[in-house]
Design a protein around this motif. Structure first.
Motif, PDB file in Angstrom:
ATOM      1  N   VAL A   1      -6.610   5.589   6.668  1.00  0.00           N
ATOM      2  CA  VAL A   1      -5.659   5.003   5.723  1.00  0.00           C
ATOM      3  C   VAL A   1      -6.247   4.983   4.314  1.00  0.00           C
ATOM      4  CG1 VAL A   1      -4.536   2.837   5.060  1.00  0.00           C
ATOM      5  CG2 VAL A   1      -4.409   3.645   7.437  1.00  0.00           C
ATOM      6  N   ALA A   2      -7.487   4.536   4.195  1.00  0.00           N
ATOM      7  CA  ALA A   2      -8.121   4.414   2.880  1.00  0.00           C
ATOM      8  C   ALA A   2      -8.184   5.754   2.158  1.00  0.00           C
ATOM      9  CB  ALA A   2      -9.511   3.812   3.023  1.00  0.00           C
ATOM     10  N   TYR A   3      -8.361   6.836   2.912  1.00  0.00           N
ATOM     11  CA  TYR A   3      -8.500   8.155   2.299  1.00  0.00           C
ATOM     12  C   TYR A   3      -7.277   8.525   1.467  1.00  0.00           C
ATOM     13  CZ  TYR A   3      -9.247  13.130   1.680  1.00  0.00           C
ATOM     14  OH  TYR A   3      -9.406  14.371   1.125  1.00  0.00           O
ATOM     15  N   PHE A   4      -6.099   8.121   1.920  1.00  0.00           N
ATOM     16  CA  PHE A   4      -4.860   8.564   1.278  1.00  0.00           C
ATOM     17  C   PHE A   4      -4.382   7.636   0.159  1.00  0.00           C
ATOM     18  CE2 PHE A   4      -5.001  10.759   5.277  1.00  0.00           C
ATOM     19  CZ  PHE A   4      -4.623  12.041   4.910  1.00  0.00           C
ATOM     20  N   GLU A   5      -5.187   6.636  -0.165  1.00  0.00           N
ATOM     21  CA  GLU A   5      -4.798   5.708  -1.219  1.00  0.00           C
ATOM     22  C   GLU A   5      -4.587   6.430  -2.546  1.00  0.00           C
ATOM     23  OE1 GLU A   5      -3.944   1.850  -2.849  1.00  0.00           O
ATOM     24  OE2 GLU A   5      -3.823   2.800  -0.878  1.00  0.00           O
ATOM     25  N   SER A   6      -5.333   7.489  -2.788  1.00  0.00           N
ATOM     26  CA  SER A   6      -5.264   8.179  -4.079  1.00  0.00           C
ATOM     27  C   SER A   6      -4.203   9.275  -4.121  1.00  0.00           C
ATOM     28  CB  SER A   6      -6.634   8.786  -4.413  1.00  0.00           C
ATOM     29  OG  SER A   6      -6.976   9.779  -3.451  1.00  0.00           O
ATOM     30  N   ILE A   7      -3.540   9.548  -2.995  1.00  0.00           N
ATOM     31  CA  ILE A   7      -2.509  10.593  -2.978  1.00  0.00           C
ATOM     32  C   ILE A   7      -1.165   9.928  -3.240  1.00  0.00           C
ATOM     33  CG2 ILE A   7      -1.398  12.405  -1.617  1.00  0.00           C
ATOM     34  CD1 ILE A   7      -4.049  12.914  -0.261  1.00  0.00           C
ATOM     35  N   SER A   8      -0.724  10.020  -4.479  1.00  0.00           N
ATOM     36  CA  SER A   8       0.414   9.205  -4.929  1.00  0.00           C
ATOM     37  C   SER A   8       1.731   9.599  -4.278  1.00  0.00           C
ATOM     38  CB  SER A   8       0.553   9.294  -6.447  1.00  0.00           C
ATOM     39  OG  SER A   8       0.766  10.638  -6.851  1.00  0.00           O
ATOM     40  N   GLN A   9       1.864  10.842  -3.831  1.00  0.00           N
ATOM     41  CA  GLN A   9       3.125  11.257  -3.205  1.00  0.00           C
ATOM     42  C   GLN A   9       3.386  10.561  -1.881  1.00  0.00           C
ATOM     43  OE1 GLN A   9       1.880  15.479  -4.150  1.00  0.00           O
ATOM     44  NE2 GLN A   9       3.956  15.758  -3.377  1.00  0.00           N
ATOM     45  N   ILE A  10       2.328  10.124  -1.234  1.00  0.00           N
ATOM     46  CA  ILE A  10       2.490   9.391   0.025  1.00  0.00           C
ATOM     47  C   ILE A  10       2.807   7.950  -0.326  1.00  0.00           C
ATOM     48  CG2 ILE A  10       1.336   8.617   2.133  1.00  0.00           C
ATOM     49  CD1 ILE A  10      -0.181  11.287   2.093  1.00  0.00           C
ATOM     50  N   LYS A  11       4.072   7.602  -0.154  1.00  0.00           N
ATOM     51  CA  LYS A  11       4.571   6.304  -0.606  1.00  0.00           C
ATOM     52  C   LYS A  11       4.433   5.210   0.447  1.00  0.00           C
ATOM     53  CE  LYS A  11       6.030   8.291  -4.377  1.00  0.00           C
ATOM     54  NZ  LYS A  11       5.295   8.108  -5.650  1.00  0.00           N
TER      55      LYS A  11
END
Length: 306
Positions: free
Chosen positions: A205-215
């Motif tokens: 979960v933490a990895y995708f914090e910076s991928i803004s398209q994943i809302k």
């Protein structure tokens, strides 16, 4: 603000439920490598009607019947690429028709992007035991994602992801090539603690914090009893909306491609408020859940918010 963003900012969003089990109730044989996507050929009207039933039961979002509708799945079995793309088009159209024919005035269409493990049709989405390079994962997923976007889905549903490397490859693909589409990412988890491939859920979960398209980020197709433990791992590691849509608690047998029932009635009225308190704001059902379950989930949300 996109349509998906406006929905998730306005309150709890109710998702739909299972497709394959609803098709089985209609005596449609989905015990094949295409699973529920085979109904795109066998009985598209039933797909449309199932979508409509979910909207009428309180869902605000329909997930297209493309979880197992990989272009390669279809061409492996003798269809042309043109026919494969037309089936993806049909899946989106049927979801849109289900919304149009329902009692709802508006709703969302989520384009289902199932994992590579689903293409293998051997239950690998419940093990995560497969390995491709990042470019190979991206080459596999690219055609379906491009077509779903061209067909006008509101959001991509990157769902039932059991393999961390694959999820990362998908996130990077969106960033590089599909920068304008919203997505949500939902992991497959054995017990709410880690992905099926062993990656800690908190780390994934933490990895995708910076991928803004994943809302929105969360879990699906795990037993209802695993949802609260999962939310407790997700919440400290993200600022995104949290999404949960459990199955009905059954276990999948990859040999027979059947679900084995091991549970009694699910008390959604008791569970849903607990999940909301833990931070979930997109809630629905996955395999073996029905329009009746979605109706109960929607009612539980309404009662909690009163």
């Amino acid at each position: 603000m996109t349509k998906f963003e406006s929905y998730i900012e306005s309150g709890v969003v109710v998702l739909d439920g299972g497709m394959g089990s609803e098709l089985e109730k209609r005596h449609i044989d989905v015990n094949n490598s295409w699973w529920s996507a085979s109904a795109l050929i066998q009985s598209p009207d039933d797909i449309r009607e199932i979508h409509k039933n979910y909207f009428n039961s309180g869902a605000a979002l329909a997930i297209t019947d493309t979880y197992q509708a990989h272009v390669k799945s279809f061409t492996d079995q003798g269809l042309s690429e043109t026919q494969a793309y037309e089936l993806i088009d049909s899946a989106v159209s049927l979801a849109k028709l289900g919304l149009k024919e329902s009692d709802r005035s508006d709703g969302l269409i989520a384009g289902s992007v199932g994992p590579y493990g689903a293409y293998l049709a051997n239950g690998a989405e419940y093990t995560g035991d497969y390995h491709l390079s990042e470019s190979e994962f991206q080459a596999f997923h690219r055609p379906r994602i491009a077509r779903l976007i061209a067909d006008g889905v509101d959001v991509l549903a990157l769902e039932t992801m059991p393999n961390f490397a694959e999820a990362k490859a998908l996130g990077h693909l969106l960033q590089k090539e599909f920068a304008t589409i919203d997505a949500y990412l939902s992991f497959a988890t054995e017990n709410g603690d880690h992905l099926w491939d062993g990656t800690p859920l908190s780390e994934a979960v933490a990895y995708f914090e910076s991928i803004s398209q994943i809302k929105a980020i969360g879990v699906n197709c795990t037993s209802p009893q695993n949802i609260l433990p999962a939310l407790e791992k997700i919440a400290p590691n993200t600022s995104k909306k949290m999404i949960v849509y459990p199955n009905a608690g059954d276990e999948y047998d990859p040999e027979t491609k059947r679900w084995v029932s091991q549970h009694g009635p699910i008390n959604w009225a008791e569970l849903v408020p607990v999940w909301q308190t833990a931070g979930a704001s997109l809630i629905g059902g996955c395999c073996r859940t029905s329009p009746d379950d979605i109706d109960e989930i929607a009612q539980a949300i309404t009662n909690t918010n009163q």
